[in-house]
Design an enzyme around this catalytic site. Structure first.
Site, PDB file in Angstrom:
ATOM      1  N   HIS A  34       0.820  -1.221   0.000  1.00 44.21           N
ATOM      2  CA  HIS A  34       0.000   0.000   0.000  1.00 44.21           C
ATOM      3  C   HIS A  34       0.855   1.273   0.000  1.00 44.21           C
ATOM      4  O   HIS A  34       0.671   2.170  -0.805  1.00 44.21           O
ATOM      5  CB  HIS A  34      -0.870   0.057   1.259  1.00 44.21           C
ATOM      6  CG  HIS A  34      -1.749  -1.125   1.466  1.00 44.21           C
ATOM      7  ND1 HIS A  34      -2.879  -1.341   0.719  1.00 44.21           N
ATOM      8  CD2 HIS A  34      -1.684  -2.149   2.360  1.00 44.21           C
ATOM      9  CE1 HIS A  34      -3.475  -2.445   1.153  1.00 44.21           C
ATOM     10  NE2 HIS A  34      -2.770  -2.951   2.129  1.00 44.21           N
TER      11      HIS A  34
HETATM   12  C1  BDR Z   1      -2.587   1.008   5.418  1.00 43.82           C
HETATM   13  O1  BDR Z   1      -2.807   0.572   6.757  1.00 43.82           O
HETATM   14  C2  BDR Z   1      -1.605   0.195   7.368  1.00 43.82           C
HETATM   15  O2  BDR Z   1      -1.776  -0.970   8.101  1.00 43.82           O
HETATM   16  C3  BDR Z   1      -0.588   0.082   6.260  1.00 43.82           C
HETATM   17  O3  BDR Z   1       0.709   0.410   6.730  1.00 43.82           O
HETATM   18  C4  BDR Z   1      -1.080   1.051   5.234  1.00 43.82           C
HETATM   19  O4  BDR Z   1      -0.607   2.351   5.499  1.00 43.82           O
HETATM   20  C5  BDR Z   1      -3.305   0.075   4.475  1.00 43.82           C
HETATM   21  O5  BDR Z   1      -4.667   0.077   4.748  1.00 43.82           O
END
Ligand code: BDR
Ligand code: CA
Length: 313
Positions: free
Chosen positions: A241
């Site tokens: 992500h």
């Molecule tokens: C986001 O949530 C976090 O757990 C990850 O690091 C990312 O920024 C994804 O939904």
């Protein structure tokens, strides 16, 4: 600084934040001005310590700041330790730099000072709940207009990953997210629509570990915990992500984008933290406040991400 872009990153390191930070460090077109940390995947203390550990790993000298330890309003803290491990970094403890940070001013003040100095050129990447940024915008109302762009990992135009409706970074502090989205800054939003598509597989991780630098080995190690989590969901790998806003900065051509009106649901019970957009409705908001990444060239993204990590000295 030459032709490079000055960049500030706000993160909750974080297994995929770690990959994103290392990729940002490797990009030749960017110069990291500062990193701010916030409560999110784990506590603020964990985010700060993990980020400083990465700084030592790559021998970097940018300052790391502490920000908010809890959401803006009186909300319960939400962490994602089931994905990122108890310490937020897949339970890998990195060695800390020998010296403490030179300044312990709060994240929001440090960000503002950097924006003033950089006179409209600072790019802000956020890969965490938006508490630090909303705090900065409330304290310094001119700040949104002083930033070149904000690139945000957060939200989902369809289903969420933290609740059926909401993505983690927005759900963890919905009021903060709404403050940032409506502040009038130029925003590139990277929601799950694109970010869930880019995954590092176990084979990719082994390839990085074998590339000969410490960064590749550490990435393989910190991603083992999220790999276990994603295996249970039958995903082929771990979603990168947080590398999306980083790669967007350097390679925007890899993404399909659309202008949209985006608002965060801050009142709903079941829908709390949902990013409501006007992308798929005949009914349009009377504003467009974000360029939303809806798709990504997954193969090329992963190829470039791996090249960046391998290039770290
Ligand atoms: C986001 O949530 C976090 O757990 C990850 O690091 C990312 O920024 C994804 O939904
Ligand atoms: Ca994150």
């Amino acid at each position: 600084m030459g032709d490079s872009f000055p960049v500030w990153m706000d993160c909750d390191t974080g297994t995929d934040d770690a990959v994103a930070l290392l990729a940002l460090h490797a990009l030749e077109c960017t110069e990291i001005i500062g990193i701010s940390t916030v409560s999110g995947n784990s506590t603020l203390d964990d985010s700060f310590r993990n980020t400083r550990g990465l700084k030592r790993l790559i021998g970097a000298d940018y300052p790391v700041y502490r920000g908010a330890a809890k959401p803006l309003m009186m909300r319960e803290k939400v962490h994602a330790t089931e994905v990122h491990g108890k310490n937020g970094l897949g339970d890998v403890e990195l060695e800390q730099p020998e010296s403490p940070e030179a300044s312990d001013i709060p994240a929001w003040d440090a960000l503002y000072e950097a924006a003033v100095k950089l006179e409209g050129n600072l790019r802000l990447i956020t890969t965490a709940p938006l508490t630090n940024i909303a705090t900065a915008f409330m304290k310094y109302p001119k700040l949104p207009s002083m930033l070149h762009t904000i690139l945000i990992m957060g939200g989902a135009t369809q289903e969420g990953n933290c609740t059926p409706c909401a993505e983690f970074n927005i759900y963890a502090d919905p009021e903060a997210a709404q403050i940032v989205l409506k502040a009038g800054a130029p925003i590139v939003l990277c929601p799950l629509d694109a970010t869930e598509k880019v995954m590092l597989t176990a084979e990719d991780m082994d390839e990085l570990a074998a590339c000969g630098n410490e960064a590749g080995r550490v990435i393989r190690d910190v991603l083992q915990k999220p790999l276990e989590f994603h295996k249970k969901l039958h995903d082929p790998g771990v979603q990168m992500h947080d590398s999306c806003p980083v790669l967007y900065l350097a390679y925007p051509e890899l993404f399909d984008t659309e202008e949209a009106g985006v608002v965060v649901e801050t009142k709903g019970g079941i829908t709390l933290g949902k990013t409501v957009t006007d992308l798929y409705s005949d009914k349009q908001f009377d504003f467009k406040n974000a360029l939303v990444c809806l798709d990504v060239d997954e193969k090329e993204f992963i190829k470039r991400l791996k090249e960046l990590i391998k290039s770290i000295k």
